[in-house]
Design a protein around this motif. Sequence first.
Motif, PDB file in Angstrom:
ATOM      1  N   GLN A  91       0.813  -1.210   0.000  1.00  0.00           N
ATOM      2  CA  GLN A  91       0.000   0.000   0.000  1.00  0.00           C
ATOM      3  C   GLN A  91       0.851   1.266   0.000  1.00  0.00           C
ATOM      4  O   GLN A  91       0.331   2.352  -0.240  1.00  0.00           O
ATOM      5  CB  GLN A  91      -0.978  -0.014   1.181  1.00  0.00           C
ATOM      6  N   GLU A  92       2.149   1.132   0.221  1.00  0.00           N
ATOM      7  CA  GLU A  92       3.032   2.271   0.013  1.00  0.00           C
ATOM      8  C   GLU A  92       3.131   2.593  -1.473  1.00  0.00           C
ATOM      9  O   GLU A  92       3.361   3.738  -1.856  1.00  0.00           O
ATOM     10  CB  GLU A  92       4.434   1.978   0.567  1.00  0.00           C
ATOM     11  N   VAL A  93       2.962   1.564  -2.295  1.00  0.00           N
ATOM     12  CA  VAL A  93       3.049   1.724  -3.746  1.00  0.00           C
ATOM     13  C   VAL A  93       1.668   1.909  -4.358  1.00  0.00           C
ATOM     14  O   VAL A  93       1.446   2.801  -5.187  1.00  0.00           O
ATOM     15  CB  VAL A  93       3.739   0.493  -4.376  1.00  0.00           C
ATOM     16  N   LYS A  94       0.739   1.057  -3.951  1.00  0.00           N
ATOM     17  CA  LYS A  94      -0.643   1.088  -4.431  1.00  0.00           C
ATOM     18  C   LYS A  94      -1.548   1.347  -3.230  1.00  0.00           C
ATOM     19  O   LYS A  94      -1.888   0.436  -2.486  1.00  0.00           O
ATOM     20  CB  LYS A  94      -1.019  -0.253  -5.079  1.00  0.00           C
ATOM     21  N   ARG A  95      -1.932   2.594  -3.041  1.00  0.00           N
ATOM     22  CA  ARG A  95      -2.682   2.951  -1.838  1.00  0.00           C
ATOM     23  C   ARG A  95      -4.017   2.246  -1.739  1.00  0.00           C
ATOM     24  O   ARG A  95      -4.557   2.060  -0.652  1.00  0.00           O
ATOM     25  CB  ARG A  95      -2.895   4.480  -1.783  1.00  0.00           C
ATOM     26  N   ASP A  96      -4.552   1.821  -2.900  1.00  0.00           N
ATOM     27  CA  ASP A  96      -5.842   1.140  -2.876  1.00  0.00           C
ATOM     28  C   ASP A  96      -5.699  -0.381  -2.969  1.00  0.00           C
ATOM     29  O   ASP A  96      -6.659  -1.088  -3.265  1.00  0.00           O
ATOM     30  CB  ASP A  96      -6.730   1.646  -4.013  1.00  0.00           C
ATOM     31  N   ALA A  97      -4.501  -0.905  -2.702  1.00  0.00           N
ATOM     32  CA  ALA A  97      -4.274  -2.347  -2.784  1.00  0.00           C
ATOM     33  C   ALA A  97      -5.149  -3.085  -1.777  1.00  0.00           C
ATOM     34  O   ALA A  97      -5.422  -2.603  -0.673  1.00  0.00           O
ATOM     35  CB  ALA A  97      -2.807  -2.672  -2.551  1.00  0.00           C
ATOM     36  N   ARG A  98      -5.569  -4.282  -2.174  1.00  0.00           N
ATOM     37  CA  ARG A  98      -6.451  -5.107  -1.356  1.00  0.00           C
ATOM     38  C   ARG A  98      -5.754  -6.443  -1.086  1.00  0.00           C
ATOM     39  O   ARG A  98      -5.216  -7.060  -1.997  1.00  0.00           O
ATOM     40  CB  ARG A  98      -7.793  -5.313  -2.057  1.00  0.00           C
ATOM     41  N   ILE A  99      -5.796  -6.874   0.176  1.00  0.00           N
ATOM     42  CA  ILE A  99      -5.058  -8.069   0.584  1.00  0.00           C
ATOM     43  C   ILE A  99      -5.952  -8.984   1.399  1.00  0.00           C
ATOM     44  O   ILE A  99      -6.642  -8.529   2.315  1.00  0.00           O
ATOM     45  CB  ILE A  99      -3.809  -7.694   1.423  1.00  0.00           C
ATOM     46  N   VAL A 100      -5.929 -10.263   1.072  1.00  0.00           N
ATOM     47  CA  VAL A 100      -6.570 -11.288   1.890  1.00  0.00           C
ATOM     48  C   VAL A 100      -5.474 -12.146   2.501  1.00  0.00           C
ATOM     49  O   VAL A 100      -4.665 -12.746   1.785  1.00  0.00           O
ATOM     50  CB  VAL A 100      -7.540 -12.163   1.072  1.00  0.00           C
ATOM     51  N   TYR A 101      -5.440 -12.178   3.811  1.00  0.00           N
ATOM     52  CA  TYR A 101      -4.481 -12.998   4.556  1.00  0.00           C
ATOM     53  C   TYR A 101      -5.153 -14.309   4.970  1.00  0.00           C
ATOM     54  O   TYR A 101      -6.346 -14.334   5.290  1.00  0.00           O
ATOM     55  CB  TYR A 101      -4.028 -12.277   5.824  1.00  0.00           C
ATOM     56  N   THR A 102      -4.360 -15.383   5.008  1.00  0.00           N
ATOM     57  CA  THR A 102      -4.884 -16.692   5.404  1.00  0.00           C
ATOM     58  C   THR A 102      -3.861 -17.415   6.265  1.00  0.00           C
ATOM     59  O   THR A 102      -2.677 -17.459   5.928  1.00  0.00           O
ATOM     60  CB  THR A 102      -5.188 -17.561   4.164  1.00  0.00           C
ATOM     61  N   ASP A 103      -4.325 -17.991   7.369  1.00  0.00           N
ATOM     62  CA  ASP A 103      -3.490 -18.866   8.188  1.00  0.00           C
ATOM     63  C   ASP A 103      -4.412 -19.761   9.010  1.00  0.00           C
ATOM     64  O   ASP A 103      -5.626 -19.547   9.035  1.00  0.00           O
ATOM     65  CB  ASP A 103      -2.551 -18.058   9.101  1.00  0.00           C
ATOM     66  N   ASN A 104      -3.818 -20.760   9.678  1.00  0.00           N
ATOM     67  CA  ASN A 104      -4.635 -21.713  10.425  1.00  0.00           C
ATOM     68  C   ASN A 104      -4.227 -21.816  11.878  1.00  0.00           C
ATOM     69  O   ASN A 104      -4.539 -22.803  12.544  1.00  0.00           O
ATOM     70  CB  ASN A 104      -4.543 -23.105   9.775  1.00  0.00           C
ATOM     71  N   ASP A 105      -3.524 -20.816  12.398  1.00  0.00           N
ATOM     72  CA  ASP A 105      -3.126 -20.848  13.803  1.00  0.00           C
ATOM     73  C   ASP A 105      -3.967 -19.868  14.604  1.00  0.00           C
ATOM     74  O   ASP A 105      -4.124 -18.717  14.194  1.00  0.00           O
ATOM     75  CB  ASP A 105      -1.646 -20.495  13.955  1.00  0.00           C
ATOM     76  N   PRO A 106      -4.509 -20.291  15.752  1.00  0.00           N
ATOM     77  CA  PRO A 106      -5.375 -19.400  16.543  1.00  0.00           C
ATOM     78  C   PRO A 106      -4.670 -18.125  16.988  1.00  0.00           C
ATOM     79  O   PRO A 106      -5.326 -17.087  17.152  1.00  0.00           O
ATOM     80  CB  PRO A 106      -5.769 -20.264  17.744  1.00  0.00           C
ATOM     81  N   ILE A 107      -3.356 -18.173  17.205  1.00  0.00           N
ATOM     82  CA  ILE A 107      -2.657 -16.946  17.603  1.00  0.00           C
ATOM     83  C   ILE A 107      -2.668 -15.945  16.460  1.00  0.00           C
ATOM     84  O   ILE A 107      -2.840 -14.748  16.660  1.00  0.00           O
ATOM     85  CB  ILE A 107      -1.218 -17.262  18.053  1.00  0.00           C
ATOM     86  N   VAL A 108      -2.483 -16.426  15.231  1.00  0.00           N
ATOM     87  CA  VAL A 108      -2.560 -15.524  14.082  1.00  0.00           C
ATOM     88  C   VAL A 108      -3.959 -14.931  14.004  1.00  0.00           C
ATOM     89  O   VAL A 108      -4.130 -13.726  13.762  1.00  0.00           O
ATOM     90  CB  VAL A 108      -2.200 -16.250  12.778  1.00  0.00           C
ATOM     91  N   LEU A 109      -4.971 -15.768  14.217  1.00  0.00           N
ATOM     92  CA  LEU A 109      -6.357 -15.288  14.208  1.00  0.00           C
ATOM     93  C   LEU A 109      -6.560 -14.220  15.281  1.00  0.00           C
ATOM     94  O   LEU A 109      -7.185 -13.189  15.035  1.00  0.00           O
ATOM     95  CB  LEU A 109      -7.313 -16.459  14.426  1.00  0.00           C
ATOM     96  N   ALA A 110      -6.000 -14.460  16.467  1.00  0.00           N
ATOM     97  CA  ALA A 110      -6.159 -13.502  17.563  1.00  0.00           C
ATOM     98  C   ALA A 110      -5.529 -12.149  17.233  1.00  0.00           C
ATOM     99  O   ALA A 110      -5.987 -11.114  17.711  1.00  0.00           O
ATOM    100  CB  ALA A 110      -5.555 -14.070  18.845  1.00  0.00           C
ATOM    101  N   HIS A 111      -4.486 -12.173  16.417  1.00  0.00           N
ATOM    102  CA  HIS A 111      -3.801 -10.937  16.051  1.00  0.00           C
ATOM    103  C   HIS A 111      -4.243 -10.405  14.688  1.00  0.00           C
ATOM    104  O   HIS A 111      -3.637  -9.464  14.178  1.00  0.00           O
ATOM    105  CB  HIS A 111      -2.291 -11.156  16.042  1.00  0.00           C
ATOM    106  N   ALA A 112      -5.264 -11.002  14.120  1.00  0.00           N
ATOM    107  CA  ALA A 112      -5.677 -10.605  12.773  1.00  0.00           C
ATOM    108  C   ALA A 112      -6.063  -9.143  12.699  1.00  0.00           C
ATOM    109  O   ALA A 112      -5.955  -8.520  11.642  1.00  0.00           O
ATOM    110  CB  ALA A 112      -6.848 -11.474  12.304  1.00  0.00           C
TER     111      ALA A 112
END
Length: 268
Positions: A91-112
């Motif tokens: 988003q520093e380059v493309k301010r309107d960039a869109r990102i989908v993050y994926t993971d399967n660890d509950p800690i990652v989910l907690a910090h999503a």
Amino acid sequence: MSDGVQEMRTDVAHGARIYDYILGGKDNYAVDRAAAEASQQVWPALPVHMRANREFMHRAGRFLATECGVDQFLDIGTGIPTSPNLHEVVQEVKRDARIVYTDNDPIVLAHARALMSRTGQGATAYVDADLRDPDTILGSREFRETLDPDRPIGLMLIAVVHFIEDDEEALDVVRRIVDVLPPGSYVAATIATDDYAPELLAEVRRAYREHGETLKFRDHGTALRFFDGLEVLDPGLVQMHKWRPDDLASPQVPEADIAMYAAIARKP
């Protein structure tokens, strides 16, 4: 495999938490630290290797946004948020960039929530799912509502396919995701290898397995199969620190200190 919120397992190590510990984070447990310390005892280069992986992710994100015009990304195997995250980079380059993050660890989910912050006018979303279950990822509301399936997508597979031990299963799930991506999309991946330090990395693999985590190394030929049908960009599939380094004058890292190949490829 994820079919919703994962059970928090503190008795077995998880790759995202080992990575977090090595990078100096605090979102890990004793078993993760034990796996990391055991691995470092036999392969002291582990922190150098993991930092090189993070640096490749930054370079790949900037390259896709700047040189290839990609403004939407699917990042599978996100890991625990460590700034700058992918959305901060692109988003520093493309301010309107869109990102989908994926993971399967509950800690990652907690910090999503940390992954939901915006640095531009774009959007971010998080899917709790496993790479082994691409249907859940691609069928999720977050994926469908955040990314436009008719425009190129940058698929990021950073340090994730080595958690699937069977070669054919790993190749199949990646192929199923790539097949859905529109033409002009890109795949950026780092793939674990023991081509440069097989004896030491056999001990690292043993340490991971003793603490409950999978780790599969692949040779160059097998790693290249993940890009079948795609146009691999220069400089090809190389050790990740050699993929278009930011500073060509920086001190040389010994080949034996890096245990991943990296490449970026375009879908015709």
